[in-house]
Design a protein around this motif. Structure first.
Motif, PDB file in Angstrom:
ATOM      1  N   ASN A  86      40.673  53.738  49.251  1.00  0.00           N
ATOM      2  CA  ASN A  86      39.467  52.905  49.206  1.00  0.00           C
ATOM      3  C   ASN A  86      39.387  51.978  50.419  1.00  0.00           C
ATOM      4  OD1 ASN A  86      38.733  53.916  46.568  1.00  0.00           O
ATOM      5  ND2 ASN A  86      40.372  52.622  45.772  1.00  0.00           N
ATOM      6  N   VAL A  87      39.556  52.555  51.599  1.00  0.00           N
ATOM      7  CA  VAL A  87      39.667  51.764  52.827  1.00  0.00           C
ATOM      8  C   VAL A  87      38.426  50.898  53.077  1.00  0.00           C
ATOM      9  CG1 VAL A  87      38.803  53.539  54.418  1.00  0.00           C
ATOM     10  CG2 VAL A  87      40.460  51.856  55.229  1.00  0.00           C
ATOM     11  N   GLU A  88      37.248  51.371  52.717  1.00  0.00           N
ATOM     12  CA  GLU A  88      36.032  50.572  52.938  1.00  0.00           C
ATOM     13  C   GLU A  88      36.042  49.315  52.082  1.00  0.00           C
ATOM     14  OE1 GLU A  88      32.325  53.263  53.844  1.00  0.00           O
ATOM     15  OE2 GLU A  88      33.613  54.276  52.372  1.00  0.00           O
ATOM     16  N   LYS A  89      36.478  49.448  50.838  1.00  0.00           N
ATOM     17  CA  LYS A  89      36.560  48.296  49.934  1.00  0.00           C
ATOM     18  C   LYS A  89      37.610  47.297  50.438  1.00  0.00           C
ATOM     19  CE  LYS A  89      37.547  47.072  45.168  1.00  0.00           C
ATOM     20  NZ  LYS A  89      38.068  47.536  43.887  1.00  0.00           N
ATOM     21  N   VAL A  90      38.752  47.804  50.887  1.00  0.00           N
ATOM     22  CA  VAL A  90      39.803  46.937  51.421  1.00  0.00           C
ATOM     23  C   VAL A  90      39.287  46.192  52.650  1.00  0.00           C
ATOM     24  CG1 VAL A  90      42.090  46.902  52.506  1.00  0.00           C
ATOM     25  CG2 VAL A  90      41.700  48.323  50.492  1.00  0.00           C
ATOM     26  N   GLN A  91      38.595  46.906  53.535  1.00  0.00           N
ATOM     27  CA  GLN A  91      38.048  46.281  54.744  1.00  0.00           C
ATOM     28  C   GLN A  91      37.062  45.171  54.384  1.00  0.00           C
ATOM     29  OE1 GLN A  91      34.726  46.707  56.229  1.00  0.00           O
ATOM     30  NE2 GLN A  91      35.206  45.799  58.195  1.00  0.00           N
ATOM     31  N   LEU A  92      36.227  45.400  53.388  1.00  0.00           N
ATOM     32  CA  LEU A  92      35.264  44.370  52.957  1.00  0.00           C
ATOM     33  C   LEU A  92      35.981  43.141  52.396  1.00  0.00           C
ATOM     34  CD1 LEU A  92      32.434  46.472  51.289  1.00  0.00           C
ATOM     35  CD2 LEU A  92      32.265  45.074  53.355  1.00  0.00           C
ATOM     36  N   GLN A  93      36.997  43.368  51.574  1.00  0.00           N
ATOM     37  CA  GLN A  93      37.726  42.247  50.984  1.00  0.00           C
ATOM     38  C   GLN A  93      38.432  41.416  52.055  1.00  0.00           C
ATOM     39  OE1 GLN A  93      39.854  44.849  48.163  1.00  0.00           O
ATOM     40  NE2 GLN A  93      39.272  43.378  46.577  1.00  0.00           N
ATOM     41  N   VAL A  94      39.068  42.094  53.002  1.00  0.00           N
ATOM     42  CA  VAL A  94      39.778  41.383  54.062  1.00  0.00           C
ATOM     43  C   VAL A  94      38.789  40.673  54.986  1.00  0.00           C
ATOM     44  CG1 VAL A  94      41.317  41.627  56.050  1.00  0.00           C
ATOM     45  CG2 VAL A  94      41.778  42.904  53.949  1.00  0.00           C
ATOM     46  N   SER A  95      37.693  41.319  55.311  1.00  0.00           N
ATOM     47  CA  SER A  95      36.664  40.685  56.156  1.00  0.00           C
ATOM     48  C   SER A  95      36.098  39.452  55.480  1.00  0.00           C
ATOM     49  CB  SER A  95      35.545  41.675  56.472  1.00  0.00           C
ATOM     50  OG  SER A  95      36.023  42.698  57.292  1.00  0.00           O
ATOM     51  N   ASP A  96      35.881  39.527  54.169  1.00  0.00           N
ATOM     52  CA  ASP A  96      35.380  38.375  53.420  1.00  0.00           C
ATOM     53  C   ASP A  96      36.381  37.223  53.481  1.00  0.00           C
ATOM     54  OD1 ASP A  96      33.495  37.076  51.611  1.00  0.00           O
ATOM     55  OD2 ASP A  96      35.044  37.352  50.075  1.00  0.00           O
ATOM     56  N   GLU A  97      37.659  37.543  53.360  1.00  0.00           N
ATOM     57  CA  GLU A  97      38.694  36.498  53.426  1.00  0.00           C
ATOM     58  C   GLU A  97      38.765  35.891  54.826  1.00  0.00           C
ATOM     59  OE1 GLU A  97      41.149  33.914  51.670  1.00  0.00           O
ATOM     60  OE2 GLU A  97      40.058  35.493  50.624  1.00  0.00           O
ATOM     61  N   LEU A  98      38.644  36.722  55.861  1.00  0.00           N
ATOM     62  CA  LEU A  98      38.626  36.211  57.234  1.00  0.00           C
ATOM     63  C   LEU A  98      37.424  35.300  57.464  1.00  0.00           C
ATOM     64  CD1 LEU A  98      39.658  39.394  59.252  1.00  0.00           C
ATOM     65  CD2 LEU A  98      41.037  37.337  58.865  1.00  0.00           C
ATOM     66  N   HIS A  99      36.284  35.699  56.917  1.00  0.00           N
ATOM     67  CA  HIS A  99      35.062  34.894  57.038  1.00  0.00           C
ATOM     68  C   HIS A  99      35.242  33.551  56.329  1.00  0.00           C
ATOM     69  CE1 HIS A  99      30.808  34.114  57.562  1.00  0.00           C
ATOM     70  NE2 HIS A  99      30.691  33.899  56.257  1.00  0.00           N
ATOM     71  N   ARG A 100      35.829  33.585  55.139  1.00  0.00           N
ATOM     72  CA  ARG A 100      36.068  32.356  54.386  1.00  0.00           C
ATOM     73  C   ARG A 100      37.033  31.449  55.143  1.00  0.00           C
ATOM     74  NH1 ARG A 100      39.555  29.873  51.958  1.00  0.00           N
ATOM     75  NH2 ARG A 100      41.147  31.469  52.093  1.00  0.00           N
ATOM     76  N   LEU A 101      38.086  32.039  55.711  1.00  0.00           N
ATOM     77  CA  LEU A 101      39.080  31.280  56.456  1.00  0.00           C
ATOM     78  C   LEU A 101      38.469  30.620  57.698  1.00  0.00           C
ATOM     79  CD1 LEU A 101      42.157  30.604  56.627  1.00  0.00           C
ATOM     80  CD2 LEU A 101      42.352  32.598  58.118  1.00  0.00           C
ATOM     81  N   ALA A 102      37.512  31.306  58.309  1.00  0.00           N
ATOM     82  CA  ALA A 102      36.861  30.773  59.515  1.00  0.00           C
ATOM     83  C   ALA A 102      35.830  29.691  59.184  1.00  0.00           C
ATOM     84  CB  ALA A 102      36.193  31.916  60.283  1.00  0.00           C
ATOM     85  N   GLY A 103      35.702  29.345  57.894  1.00  0.00           N
ATOM     86  CA  GLY A 103      34.761  28.292  57.509  1.00  0.00           C
ATOM     87  C   GLY A 103      33.393  28.798  57.164  1.00  0.00           C
ATOM     88  N   GLY A 104      33.301  30.095  56.866  1.00  0.00           N
ATOM     89  CA  GLY A 104      32.016  30.689  56.504  1.00  0.00           C
ATOM     90  C   GLY A 104      31.609  30.285  55.100  1.00  0.00           C
ATOM     91  N   ASP A 105      30.653  30.989  54.567  1.00  0.00           N
ATOM     92  CA  ASP A 105      30.135  30.707  53.227  1.00  0.00           C
ATOM     93  C   ASP A 105      31.235  30.800  52.195  1.00  0.00           C
ATOM     94  OD1 ASP A 105      27.135  32.545  53.976  1.00  0.00           O
ATOM     95  OD2 ASP A 105      27.601  30.437  54.319  1.00  0.00           O
ATOM     96  N   ARG A 106      31.049  30.045  51.104  1.00  0.00           N
ATOM     97  CA  ARG A 106      31.991  30.131  49.993  1.00  0.00           C
ATOM     98  C   ARG A 106      31.773  31.434  49.244  1.00  0.00           C
ATOM     99  NH1 ARG A 106      32.472  24.632  46.969  1.00  0.00           N
ATOM    100  NH2 ARG A 106      31.888  26.024  45.308  1.00  0.00           N
ATOM    101  N   ARG A 107      32.837  31.927  48.631  1.00  0.00           N
ATOM    102  CA  ARG A 107      32.731  33.156  47.859  1.00  0.00           C
ATOM    103  C   ARG A 107      32.009  32.870  46.544  1.00  0.00           C
ATOM    104  NH1 ARG A 107      38.736  35.469  47.977  1.00  0.00           N
ATOM    105  NH2 ARG A 107      39.035  33.495  46.951  1.00  0.00           N
ATOM    106  N   ASP A 108      31.571  33.932  45.865  1.00  0.00           N
ATOM    107  CA  ASP A 108      30.856  33.797  44.595  1.00  0.00           C
ATOM    108  C   ASP A 108      31.684  33.159  43.499  1.00  0.00           C
ATOM    109  OD1 ASP A 108      28.628  34.948  45.694  1.00  0.00           O
ATOM    110  OD2 ASP A 108      29.105  36.973  45.004  1.00  0.00           O
ATOM    111  N   ASP A 109      33.007  33.232  43.588  1.00  0.00           N
ATOM    112  CA  ASP A 109      33.846  32.672  42.527  1.00  0.00           C
ATOM    113  C   ASP A 109      34.084  31.180  42.702  1.00  0.00           C
ATOM    114  OD1 ASP A 109      35.638  32.622  44.625  1.00  0.00           O
ATOM    115  OD2 ASP A 109      37.137  33.909  43.677  1.00  0.00           O
ATOM    116  N   GLY A 110      33.434  30.561  43.701  1.00  0.00           N
ATOM    117  CA  GLY A 110      33.475  29.122  43.871  1.00  0.00           C
ATOM    118  C   GLY A 110      34.603  28.611  44.735  1.00  0.00           C
ATOM    119  N   THR A 111      35.387  29.478  45.319  1.00  0.00           N
ATOM    120  CA  THR A 111      36.502  29.001  46.156  1.00  0.00           C
ATOM    121  C   THR A 111      36.108  28.951  47.607  1.00  0.00           C
ATOM    122  OG1 THR A 111      37.383  31.235  46.357  1.00  0.00           O
ATOM    123  CG2 THR A 111      38.294  29.844  44.610  1.00  0.00           C
TER     124      THR A 111
END
Length: 167
Positions: free
Chosen positions: A142-167
């Motif tokens: 499921n490489v596409e799903k893994v890439q999305l999850q990691v990209s989302d975490e990188l975006h969050r770490l860079a100060g991007g939008d908060r995730r839907d779960d409130g973190t």
């Protein structure tokens, strides 16, 4: 598969933990089937118990070399992304590990070939700011799903939008 919590720092959580797709064991399995067919054929052709014993010892060596090794590598190699770092761990007796802090990762890409598409896996390419440049993780399920999850975490770490779960 769960990453050992004793190896996580305080406040660190696992985002994705995976290992290579089981497809990596298909070729070793085929080698064993061919070796088994050859061993049965040679066992019937060769007369005598010593020759037969040699054939089956060679077959056992092929199984250990071409199956046990790749299986243990597959079983003991994990790729984990936490909210702070990427961790590659491998090894059964002698352990090896590589860690890249997420803030040093500059990109996460994926490549999916025709055969990978059939099996639902692909290559995840993690680019970092080191001299090594990038790490290729082959046959990730499921490489596409893994890439999305990691990209989302990188975006969050860079100060991007908060995730839907409130973190």
């Amino acid at each position: 598969m769960a990453f050992p919590t004793k190896l996580l720092n305080e406040g660190e959580t696992v985002v994705v933990s995976t290992r290579t797709h089981v497809k990596a064991l298909i070729l070793p399995g085929l080698v064993v089937l061919v070796a088994l067919a050859a061993a049965i054929f040679l066992d019937r052709v060769i007369d005598g118990s010593v020759g037969s014993l040699v054939v089956w010892i060679l077959f056992l060596a092929v199984v250990v070399w071409f199956v046990a090794g790749p299986f243990l590598r597959w079983l003991t190699t994990t790729y984990t992304f936490t909210n702070r770092r990427f961790i590659k761990r491998s090894g059964f007796i002698a352990k090896e590990g590589r860690t890249i802090p997420l803030n040093r990762i500059s990109g996460v890409d994926f490549e999916i070939g025709v055969i990978d598409r059939i099996f639902g896996c692909g290559t995840l390419v993690v680019s970092d700011a080191s001299t090594d440049g990038q790490v290729e993780l082959h046959d990730i399920p499921n490489v596409e799903k893994v890439q999305l999850q990691v990209s989302d975490e990188l975006h969050r770490l860079a100060g991007g939008d908060r995730r839907d779960d409130g973190t």
